[in-house]
Design an enzyme around this catalytic site. Sequence first.
Site, PDB file in Angstrom:
ATOM      1  N   ASP A 123       0.814  -1.214   0.000  1.00  0.00           N
ATOM      2  CA  ASP A 123       0.000   0.000   0.000  1.00  0.00           C
ATOM      3  C   ASP A 123       0.848   1.266   0.000  1.00  0.00           C
ATOM      4  OD1 ASP A 123      -2.417  -1.205  -0.055  1.00  0.00           O
ATOM      5  OD2 ASP A 123      -2.810  -1.034   2.092  1.00  0.00           O
TER       6      ASP A 123
ATOM      7  N   LYS B 123      -3.667   3.513  -2.606  1.00  0.00           N
ATOM      8  CA  LYS B 123      -4.891   4.291  -2.839  1.00  0.00           C
ATOM      9  C   LYS B 123      -4.769   5.619  -2.103  1.00  0.00           C
ATOM     10  CE  LYS B 123      -7.380   0.644  -1.662  1.00  0.00           C
ATOM     11  NZ  LYS B 123      -8.434  -0.034  -1.002  1.00  0.00           N
TER      12      LYS B 123
ATOM     13  N   MET C 187      -7.419   9.728   8.966  1.00  0.00           N
ATOM     14  CA  MET C 187      -7.857  10.290   7.678  1.00  0.00           C
ATOM     15  C   MET C 187      -8.626  11.596   7.864  1.00  0.00           C
ATOM     16  SD  MET C 187      -9.033   6.745   5.818  1.00  0.00           S
ATOM     17  CE  MET C 187      -9.511   5.856   7.286  1.00  0.00           C
TER      18      MET C 187
END
Length: 269
Positions: free
Chosen positions: A44, A66, A178
Amino acid sequence: MTQSIEDQGQQGIVTLVGAGPGDPELLTLKALKTLENADVVVYDRLVSAAVMALIPSHSQTIYVGKAKGQHSITQLGINQLLVRLAQQGKQVCRLKGGDVFVFGRGGEEIQYLRQHSIEVDVVPGITAAGGCSAYAGIPLTHRGVSQGCTLVTVHTERDLEVQWQALAKLNHTLVFYMGLSKVELICRQLVNAGLVAATPAAIIEKGCTDEQRVIKATLATLAEQVNRHQIGSPALIIIGEVVSLSDSLAWHQPRMDAFMLMNKPQKLA
Ligand SMILES: C[S@@+](CC[C@H](N)C(=O)[O-])C[C@H]1O[C@@H](n2cnc3c(N)ncnc32)[C@H](O)[C@@H]1O
């Protein structure tokens, strides 16, 4: 005619490995062993370069990162890739930042692999909340200050409403994953829900790396500080009285140029 591994029915295995938040020395021994024995590492965006450097040069690596709004591959694409590699008989290391089950979609990947009868193993990693708070000298709980901690995100695909009132009532440490693009919203909603504007709040950028920056503020001032210091991703937000404890507990000395940018010099313990 020689048979391929697939024809012989020898199937590989997928091991989901938590790479931790950045410092390669925070990898578990089991994670390191899995990395060293993998035929292929599917990794990732948040896996640090220092961790990637531990992968043997003969192993294949496949990037499936991502970033916000920039997905190199869909989640379904990742799931299908893992199945395909295992069906080719490969030892697959699925390497993720932090821990695989904390905002890591590890559960979804295991469900898909099981549906396709692929053997799965899991190696937990240190999640960003644990690693970044420790490297910032902010204990997530502290006797007499905070008896608990909630890990939460406002970034949700199903648009579930965040329970601001409930979060504000908990009177303990809140850790937002996030949340960088939503700092202003997070602070405003918590104040609207009843937390005092002077509640200590911190943001940790690139925690557990040489570039770590820690900005300490309050709910009233965090968003402005984030803009002023141009904090980038990945970043973790910690809210609660425990943030003030870092004045006496901070110990990690990041690289000097990052250090100079901080609003308040840290002392070595
Ligand atoms: C998709 S989540 C993955 C979390 C990961 N599975 C974990 O357990 O830490 C990504 C978020 O984790 C946080 N994060 C991960 N690594 C970080 C780091 N080194 N420094 C600061 N925040 C980090 C940030 O909030 C980032 O946006």
